[in-house]
Design a protein around this motif. Structure first.
Motif, PDB file in Angstrom:
ATOM      1  N   GLN A   1       3.714 -59.580  64.237  1.00  0.00           N
ATOM      2  CA  GLN A   1       4.552 -58.390  64.090  1.00  0.00           C
ATOM      3  C   GLN A   1       3.765 -57.114  64.382  1.00  0.00           C
ATOM      4  OE1 GLN A   1       7.831 -58.205  63.803  1.00  0.00           O
ATOM      5  NE2 GLN A   1       7.682 -55.989  63.943  1.00  0.00           N
ATOM      6  N   GLU A   2       2.530 -57.040  63.925  1.00  0.00           N
ATOM      7  CA  GLU A   2       1.698 -55.873  64.207  1.00  0.00           C
ATOM      8  C   GLU A   2       1.409 -55.758  65.706  1.00  0.00           C
ATOM      9  OE1 GLU A   2      -0.933 -55.290  60.168  1.00  0.00           O
ATOM     10  OE2 GLU A   2      -1.463 -56.935  61.534  1.00  0.00           O
ATOM     11  N   ALA A   3       1.181 -56.884  66.371  1.00  0.00           N
ATOM     12  CA  ALA A   3       0.952 -56.875  67.815  1.00  0.00           C
ATOM     13  C   ALA A   3       2.195 -56.369  68.540  1.00  0.00           C
ATOM     14  CB  ALA A   3       0.574 -58.270  68.313  1.00  0.00           C
ATOM     15  N   LYS A   4       3.355 -56.777  68.089  1.00  0.00           N
ATOM     16  CA  LYS A   4       4.613 -56.308  68.678  1.00  0.00           C
ATOM     17  C   LYS A   4       4.750 -54.795  68.491  1.00  0.00           C
ATOM     18  CE  LYS A   4       9.593 -57.122  68.422  1.00  0.00           C
ATOM     19  NZ  LYS A   4      10.651 -57.893  67.746  1.00  0.00           N
ATOM     20  N   GLN A   5       4.420 -54.302  67.313  1.00  0.00           N
ATOM     21  CA  GLN A   5       4.498 -52.871  67.029  1.00  0.00           C
ATOM     22  C   GLN A   5       3.490 -52.096  67.874  1.00  0.00           C
ATOM     23  OE1 GLN A   5       6.701 -51.197  65.171  1.00  0.00           O
ATOM     24  NE2 GLN A   5       5.729 -49.272  65.767  1.00  0.00           N
ATOM     25  N   LEU A   6       2.277 -52.611  67.989  1.00  0.00           N
ATOM     26  CA  LEU A   6       1.252 -51.962  68.803  1.00  0.00           C
ATOM     27  C   LEU A   6       1.715 -51.872  70.254  1.00  0.00           C
ATOM     28  CD1 LEU A   6      -1.549 -50.777  69.299  1.00  0.00           C
ATOM     29  CD2 LEU A   6      -2.427 -53.131  69.402  1.00  0.00           C
ATOM     30  N   ARG A   7       2.277 -52.951  70.776  1.00  0.00           N
ATOM     31  CA  ARG A   7       2.791 -52.951  72.141  1.00  0.00           C
ATOM     32  C   ARG A   7       3.860 -51.882  72.323  1.00  0.00           C
ATOM     33  NH1 ARG A   7       5.842 -58.111  73.603  1.00  0.00           N
ATOM     34  NH2 ARG A   7       7.493 -56.934  72.610  1.00  0.00           N
TER      35      ARG A   7
END
Length: 67
Positions: free
Chosen positions: A17-23
């Motif tokens: 989820q954090e990777a998705k937000q960072l993207r």
């Protein structure tokens, strides 16, 4: 250009989820800048140069460090 360029990498520990937000956040930042368009030659700043932006968000699998 002496202070305008960079080559860097960071190892982060993220959840999916954090990777998705960072993207999504990076996409928002990049969207604020001009894309290279050959047809906008008359409207871009004279001192602008083509640059390449690379973003990779990939999981680093266990044992992937060469050890």
């Amino acid at each position: 250009w002496d202070e305008g360029w960079t080559m860097s990498d960071r190892l982060l520990r993220l959840t999916p989820q954090e990777a998705k937000q960072l993207r999504a956040e990076l996409a928002e930042v990049v969207a604020r800048y001009r894309e290279d368009d050959p047809e906008d030659e008359g409207t871009r700043p004279d001192d602008s140069e083509r640059v390449v932006l690379q973003v990779q968000i990939l999981p680093r699998l266990e044992g992937g460090d060469g050890a």
